[in-house]
Design a protein around this motif. Structure first.
Motif, short mmCIF file in Angstrom:
data_model
loop_
_atom_site.label_atom_id
_atom_site.label_comp_id
_atom_site.label_asym_id
_atom_site.label_seq_id
_atom_site.Cartn_x
_atom_site.Cartn_y
_atom_site.Cartn_z
N SER A 55 24.52 40.79 96.04
CA SER A 55 24.66 40.07 97.30
C SER A 55 25.02 38.61 97.04
CB SER A 55 23.36 40.17 98.11
OG SER A 55 23.44 39.40 99.29
N PHE A 56 24.28 37.97 96.13
CA PHE A 56 24.56 36.57 95.80
C PHE A 56 25.94 36.42 95.17
CE2 PHE A 56 20.48 35.02 96.87
CZ PHE A 56 20.50 33.64 96.74
N PHE A 57 26.30 37.34 94.29
CA PHE A 57 27.57 37.22 93.59
C PHE A 57 28.75 37.36 94.55
CE2 PHE A 57 31.10 38.95 91.03
CZ PHE A 57 31.26 37.89 90.15
N ILE A 58 28.64 38.26 95.51
CA ILE A 58 29.71 38.39 96.51
C ILE A 58 29.83 37.10 97.30
CG2 ILE A 58 30.39 39.59 98.63
CD1 ILE A 58 29.16 42.13 97.41
N GLY A 59 28.69 36.51 97.67
CA GLY A 59 28.73 35.22 98.35
C GLY A 59 29.39 34.15 97.49
N PHE A 60 29.11 34.19 96.18
CA PHE A 60 29.72 33.23 95.26
C PHE A 60 31.23 33.41 95.20
CE2 PHE A 60 31.06 32.48 90.75
CZ PHE A 60 31.04 31.09 90.81
N VAL A 61 31.71 34.67 95.16
CA VAL A 61 33.15 34.93 95.12
C VAL A 61 33.82 34.39 96.39
CG1 VAL A 61 34.91 36.74 95.15
CG2 VAL A 61 32.96 36.92 93.59
N VAL A 62 33.18 34.64 97.55
CA VAL A 62 33.74 34.14 98.81
C VAL A 62 33.80 32.61 98.79
CG1 VAL A 62 33.38 33.98 101.30
CG2 VAL A 62 33.00 36.15 100.13
N MET A 63 32.75 31.98 98.26
CA MET A 63 32.73 30.51 98.21
C MET A 63 33.78 29.98 97.24
SD MET A 63 30.92 29.29 100.50
CE MET A 63 31.39 27.64 99.97
N CYS A 64 34.06 30.71 96.16
CA CYS A 64 35.14 30.30 95.25
C CYS A 64 36.47 30.28 95.99
CB CYS A 64 35.22 31.26 94.06
SG CYS A 64 33.94 31.02 92.81
N LEU A 65 36.72 31.29 96.80
CA LEU A 65 37.96 31.35 97.58
C LEU A 65 38.05 30.18 98.55
CD1 LEU A 65 38.08 35.19 98.35
CD2 LEU A 65 39.32 33.95 96.57
#
Length: 330
Positions: A55-65
């Protein structure tokens, strides 16, 4: 206790305060939605530690974008280094996201033993006490704020309202020493969460945007949860054999972005305590809506649930009343 601090938020009209309250509610409503999604992901994978990390990692990927592929993101990320050089942002502010990882771990470790209702009361009490303390010591971007009678009354009403709202689920709860010790974990999670929002608010004020703070929150939280999951694998193994195909199991991270970014922005406007209280009201409203529309097994909705939820809104208004009245006087 003093009636007013020089660092209080600027005077605003009641209409502006209503708008800010709506933002608090929306930000808070993201949390019960995230909890429900992450619970389903945990059940499907059979590994709550992996579900929390994913869950956190998906949020991190979205924030990278958002941070690196949008003009606004690149512009605000460029302000990080100058803000750190000037001292407006300390390097350890960037570790605030570890609190989010710790909070998820307290959920994993305690909810099954003390129940959702007790967990909620403990977290909210921690958030409220933390909001008062962090505002008092000046951890947030607005500096020190005195504990005025109205702010203290609003904070007390929040804890009472949440206890009332979840009271139907507290019936029959065992009270043992281990139970009391376990309650300390979610209390500390809520207490530190208020500090996390304060540090995020400091960063947002320095960067003039919540994007960098939210990015670093997900980076730090993902790193912490990855370490915890790897330790768990070394101890007992059990890598999930497959991932679920239901798309909405993976929106927990984006919902977390709404909560963290919204909180970071709100703290700069209303301070740590009122932001925490408003988002607590949003959490209860979101939980009530979910229990009415898509009830989970064991969910209970009674008159106390509805009235306790409404009372949290009253508590926010009570704590905000002095600033509202200052706005009307200008």
């Amino acid at each position: 206790m003093t009636s007013e601090s020089s660092n209080d938020p600027p005077a605003r009209s009641p209409v502006v305060w209503v708008g800010l309250l709506l933002v608090m509610i929306v930000a808070g409503m993201a949390i019960p939605g995230q909890g429900r999604v992450n619970a389903e992901l945990s059940a499907e994978t059979g590994d709550p530690f992996f579900a929390a990390f994913l869950s956190f990692f998906i949020g991190f990927v979205v924030m990278c974008l958002i941070a690196f592929l949008t003009p606004a993101g690149r512009r605000t990320m460029a302000r990080v280094r100058p803000a750190m050089r000037s001292g407006a942002v300390k390097w350890w502010y960037l570790l605030a996201g570890c609190v989010g990882g710790y909070f998820v771990l307290t959920q994993t470790l305690t909810i099954g033993m003390i129940g959702v209702a007790v967990f909620t009361v403990a977290v909210v009490t921690g958030q409220t006490v933390g909001g008062l303390l962090w505002d008092r010591v000046g951890l947030g971007p607005g500096g020190r704020k005195h504990i005025t009678p109205m702010r203290f009354l609003g904070a007390a009403l929040t804890v009472i309202a949440v206890a009332w709202a979840v009271s139907p689920q507290l019936v029959g709860t065992d009270r043992e020493l281990v139970w009391l010790l376990l309650v300390i974990l979610p209390f500390s999670g809520g207490f530190l969460n208020a500090g996390q929002q304060a540090l995020n608010g400091r960063q947002s004020a320095a960067y003039r945007s919540p994007i960098p703070a939210t990015f670093f929150n997900f980076l730090a939280g993902s790193a912490l949860l990855l370490i915890v999951w790897c330790v768990k694998l070394l101890m007992d193994g059990g890598i999930p054999g497959h991932l679920p195909t239901t798309w909405w199991y993976y929106i927990g991270g984006p919902l977390g972005i709404v909560f963290i970014a919204g909180g970071a922005l709100l703290v700069t406007q209303v301070g740590v305590l009122i932001a925490a209280m408003g988002m607590i009201a949003g959490q209860l409203i979101g939980s009530l809506v979910l229990d009415l529309v898509v009830p989970a097994p064991g969910s209970v909705v009674t008159t106390a649930t509805v009235l306790g939820t409404a009372m949290t809104l009253v508590a926010v208004v009570v704590a905000s009343l002095p600033d509202m009245m200052r706005g009307r006087g200008r």
